[in-house]
Enzyme design. Structure first.
Site, PDB file in Angstrom:
ATOM      1  N   GLN A   1       0.803  -1.227   0.000  1.00  0.00           N
ATOM      2  CA  GLN A   1       0.000   0.000   0.000  1.00  0.00           C
ATOM      3  C   GLN A   1       0.834   1.275   0.000  1.00  0.00           C
ATOM      4  OE1 GLN A   1      -2.722  -1.749   3.290  1.00  0.00           O
ATOM      5  NE2 GLN A   1      -4.054  -0.415   2.112  1.00  0.00           N
TER       6      GLN A   1
ATOM      7  N   TRP B   1      -4.818   3.288  11.715  1.00  0.00           N
ATOM      8  CA  TRP B   1      -4.675   3.078  10.273  1.00  0.00           C
ATOM      9  C   TRP B   1      -5.189   4.321   9.592  1.00  0.00           C
ATOM     10  CZ3 TRP B   1      -2.297  -0.589   7.390  1.00  0.00           C
ATOM     11  CH2 TRP B   1      -2.439  -0.437   5.999  1.00  0.00           C
TER      12      TRP B   1
ATOM     13  N   GLU C   1      -5.163  -2.365  14.026  1.00  0.00           N
ATOM     14  CA  GLU C   1      -5.642  -1.320  13.099  1.00  0.00           C
ATOM     15  C   GLU C   1      -6.978  -0.781  13.567  1.00  0.00           C
ATOM     16  OE1 GLU C   1      -6.040  -2.368   8.919  1.00  0.00           O
ATOM     17  OE2 GLU C   1      -4.070  -3.338   8.957  1.00  0.00           O
TER      18      GLU C   1
ATOM     19  N   GLU D   1      -5.525   1.912  -1.457  1.00  0.00           N
ATOM     20  CA  GLU D   1      -6.575   1.249  -0.686  1.00  0.00           C
ATOM     21  C   GLU D   1      -7.141   0.054  -1.474  1.00  0.00           C
ATOM     22  OE1 GLU D   1      -7.451   1.074   2.324  1.00  0.00           O
ATOM     23  OE2 GLU D   1      -9.450   0.224   2.109  1.00  0.00           O
ATOM     24  N   TRP D   2      -6.286  -0.866  -1.828  1.00  0.00           N
ATOM     25  CA  TRP D   2      -6.657  -2.130  -2.485  1.00  0.00           C
ATOM     26  C   TRP D   2      -7.604  -1.905  -3.668  1.00  0.00           C
ATOM     27  CZ3 TRP D   2      -2.889  -4.949  -0.975  1.00  0.00           C
ATOM     28  CH2 TRP D   2      -2.418  -4.883   0.330  1.00  0.00           C
TER      29      TRP D   2
ATOM     30  N   ASN E   1      -7.807  -6.122  14.151  1.00  0.00           N
ATOM     31  CA  ASN E   1      -8.138  -4.923  13.385  1.00  0.00           C
ATOM     32  C   ASN E   1      -9.638  -4.686  13.546  1.00  0.00           C
ATOM     33  OD1 ASN E   1      -5.525  -5.194  12.483  1.00  0.00           O
ATOM     34  ND2 ASN E   1      -6.027  -5.434  10.319  1.00  0.00           N
TER      35      ASN E   1
ATOM     36  N   ASN F   1      -1.812 -10.508   8.706  1.00  0.00           N
ATOM     37  CA  ASN F   1      -2.809  -9.462   8.794  1.00  0.00           C
ATOM     38  C   ASN F   1      -4.095  -9.955   8.144  1.00  0.00           C
ATOM     39  OD1 ASN F   1      -3.650  -6.514   9.134  1.00  0.00           O
ATOM     40  ND2 ASN F   1      -4.143  -6.916   6.977  1.00  0.00           N
ATOM     41  N   GLU F   2      -5.195  -9.913   8.900  1.00  0.00           N
ATOM     42  CA  GLU F   2      -6.531 -10.221   8.385  1.00  0.00           C
ATOM     43  C   GLU F   2      -6.546 -11.414   7.431  1.00  0.00           C
ATOM     44  OE1 GLU F   2      -8.605  -6.842   6.889  1.00  0.00           O
ATOM     45  OE2 GLU F   2      -8.418  -5.729   8.751  1.00  0.00           O
TER      46      GLU F   2
ATOM     47  N   TYR G   1     -12.784  -1.907  12.793  1.00  0.00           N
ATOM     48  CA  TYR G   1     -13.243  -0.664  12.147  1.00  0.00           C
ATOM     49  C   TYR G   1     -14.696  -0.330  12.493  1.00  0.00           C
ATOM     50  CZ  TYR G   1      -8.944  -0.478   9.450  1.00  0.00           C
ATOM     51  OH  TYR G   1      -7.618  -0.373   9.090  1.00  0.00           O
TER      52      TYR G   1
ATOM     53  N   HIS H   1       1.017  -9.110   4.753  1.00  0.00           N
ATOM     54  CA  HIS H   1      -0.132  -8.229   4.564  1.00  0.00           C
ATOM     55  C   HIS H   1      -0.508  -8.313   3.076  1.00  0.00           C
ATOM     56  CE1 HIS H   1      -2.285  -4.579   6.468  1.00  0.00           C
ATOM     57  NE2 HIS H   1      -2.903  -4.822   5.324  1.00  0.00           N
TER      58      HIS H   1
ATOM     59  N   ARG I   1       3.842  -0.040  12.964  1.00  0.00           N
ATOM     60  CA  ARG I   1       3.538  -1.380  12.450  1.00  0.00           C
ATOM     61  C   ARG I   1       3.607  -1.334  10.927  1.00  0.00           C
ATOM     62  NH1 ARG I   1      -1.934  -4.006  11.079  1.00  0.00           N
ATOM     63  NH2 ARG I   1      -1.219  -6.117  10.665  1.00  0.00           N
TER      64      ARG I   1
HETATM   65  C1  BGC Z   1      -6.537  -3.670   5.958  1.00  0.00           C
HETATM   66  C2  BGC Z   1      -5.815  -2.471   5.405  1.00  0.00           C
HETATM   67  C3  BGC Z   1      -6.824  -1.558   4.731  1.00  0.00           C
HETATM   68  C4  BGC Z   1      -7.798  -1.070   5.779  1.00  0.00           C
HETATM   69  C5  BGC Z   1      -8.875  -0.136   5.260  1.00  0.00           C
HETATM   70  C6  BGC Z   1      -7.845  -3.361   6.613  1.00  0.00           C
HETATM   71  O1  BGC Z   1      -8.791  -4.262   6.165  1.00  0.00           O
HETATM   72  O2  BGC Z   1      -5.696  -4.422   6.779  1.00  0.00           O
HETATM   73  O3  BGC Z   1      -4.828  -2.914   4.529  1.00  0.00           O
HETATM   74  O4  BGC Z   1      -6.247  -0.501   4.073  1.00  0.00           O
HETATM   75  O5  BGC Z   1      -8.459  -2.156   6.363  1.00  0.00           O
HETATM   76  O6  BGC Z   1      -9.676  -0.773   4.313  1.00  0.00           O
END
Ligand code: BGC
Length: 455
Positions: free
Chosen positions: A17, A403, A356, A410-411, A299, A162-163, A301, A118, A74
């Site tokens: 990223q 994060w 995250e 962003e993928w 992680n 990671n995830e 969100y 990751h 990280r």
């Molecule tokens: C991931 C990150 C991603 C972030 C926001 C997580 O799922 O580990 O790589 O950028 O969320 O989408």
């Protein structure tokens, strides 16, 4: 707000990223390099070839973090930068790059926290079947050993994956992420099994080479919030959080991905649910997955609310009309940073690290040349207060990684979604600290005490 004196305030990034330099220093091709070149997969066919050009600007980036007062960083290393073919020959220039980055961090007293994987799988290994091939358990352990040998004299904080839910689930169930080739449920369960075995073998490798390392795992989850504080609703939320359910995106379970690693067994409800598709699991595989860990990363969100259905189950509570959302439409649910850590600590009994947490905003550079992001500040403020409340209620939380430090790739969303505390102009690579970066500096300086204030 309960944050201990040793609490670590950090930020997180990932190699693909931010690094760029995709074809420099002998770095091998990865599944993400390839996915980005597949029409229709990534927004505007963006890719990570240059990204934030961190490969060349790491000194500037580390200095910026030091100025912000960041205590821990990280980052992930790109497997194909140090082993271009994924196994076999080691690339010295890849090792040199991470050595230089680590030394730079230490120069400013920022603790380097290394994630092994990751998502940027070396393409050469993908050709050999990737996570589907049982040999990947050894390939990953070989990679872990190379990293531990090269960096373990200075890096003492390691995370394996990671995830895992994302690169297995989004990569092979929904196809939104690399490699994007859809697989049967049986094959996907087999991959998950290999991932957790690879985790176990990598932990063994790091332990033997770096005896004083702290090692953890960094899956993700959407915590389930009880609608009220009644014991019934709390129990309903706990059950919902750890249940393995039959959903189209069935790889999002907490317990399927963590019980083997933390307890050495798969959850009963999942074994029943997947009965017809279960690969041949050997008891020694589960032993390998279950290695002693120093912390349990997560992680987080967002989350959702449930209430008891008064029959021993739960019902999802509808979100209110006009509920708050971030710039990419994710719900803002600060209590997920209370209930997630609380339930996870209760179940797994290991110190929690929030690996995250953060939010996307539609950031712009204002006429005054600054980037004002009050919604991001409000997001962090609300979430961190909840984390503080969890700590006050007895949950052991060792560290928090926001994060992200810089806007980045962003993928599947390419550069359209910004998550950084630092704005990046992707044309010029200019960095501008957003208001949230200054705000986070104050939080760190006060060890979170100022989170009690409204402003
Ligand atoms: C991931 C990150 C991603 C972030 C926001 C997580 O799922 O580990 O790589 O950028 O969320 O989408």
């Amino acid at each position: 707000m309960g944050f201990s004196e040793n609490f670590l305030w950090g930020t997180a990034t990932a190699s693909y990223q931010i690094e760029g330099g995709a074809f420099e220093g002998g770095r091998g091709y990865t599944v993400w390099d390839d996915f980005c070149r597949t029409p229709g997969k990534v927004f505007s066919m963006h890719n990570g070839d240059v990204a934030c050009d961190h490969y060349h600007r790491y000194k500037e980036d580390v200095k910026m973090m030091a100025d912000m007062g960041i205590q821990a960083y990280r980052f992930s290393i790109a497997w194909s930068r140090i082993l271009p073919e994924g196994k076999g020959e080691v690339s010295q220039s890849g090792i040199d790059f991470y050595n230089a980055l680590i030394d730079e961090l230490l120069k400013y007293n920022i603790k380097p926290c290394l994630t092994l994987f990751h998502w940027d799988l070396p393409f050469a290994l993908h050709r050999l079947g990737g996570w589907q091939n049982p040999e990947i358990v050894d390939w990953f352990a070989e990679y872990a050993a190379v990293a531990a040998k090269a960096f373990g004299d200075r890096v003492k904080f390691f995370m394996t994956f990671n995830e895992p839910q994302c690169f297995v689930g989004l990569g092979h169930v929904t196809g939104e992420h690399a490699p994007g080739n859809l697989m049967s449920r049986r094959s996907v369960l087999e991959m998950a099994h290999h991932v957790m075995m690879a985790h176990g073998k990598a932990v063994q490798a790091i332990r033997s080479l770096v005896p004083d390392a702290q090692i953890g795992y960094a899956p993700t989850s959407n915590p389930v919030i009880p609608a009220t504080d009644s014991p019934e609703d709390i129990e309903a939320a706990r059950k919902a959080y750890f249940a393995v359910e039959d959903k189209p995106d069935y790889m999002w379970s907490v317990s399927w991905w963590s019980d083997p690693v933390m307890f050495g067994r798969y959850p009963e409800d999942g074994l029943k649910l997947f009965e017809k598709d279960l690969p041949d699991f050997k008891p020694e595989d589960l032993k390998l997955m279950h290695q002693p860990l120093d912390f349990y990363g997560q992680n987080i969100y967002n989350g959702y609310k449930v209430k008891s259905d008064h029959k021993g189950g739960w019902e999802t509570v509808q979100r209110p009309v006009g509920y708050p959302r971030t710039g990419n439409g994710w719900p803002v649910v600060p209590e997920s940073l209370y209930w997630g850590p609380r339930f996870l600590y209760e179940r797994y009994q290991k110190p929690i690290v929030i690996t995250e947490n953060g939010c996307c905003c539609a950031d712009v550079v204002s006429l005054d040349g600054k980037v004002h992001d009050p919604n991001r500040i409000d997001f962090y403020h609300r979430y961190l207060r909840e984390l503080g409340r969890a700590i006050e209620d007895g949950v052991k939380v060792d560290a928090y990684f926001a994060w992200s430090v810089v806007d980045n790739f962003e993928w599947a969303k390419g550069y359209s979604d910004r998550f950084g505390m630092v704005y990046v102009d992707f044309e010029t690579q200019e960095r501008i600290l957003k208001d949230s970066a200054y705000w986070y500096s104050e939080v760190i300086k006060n060890n979170g005490a100022n989170l009690a204030d409204i402003h």
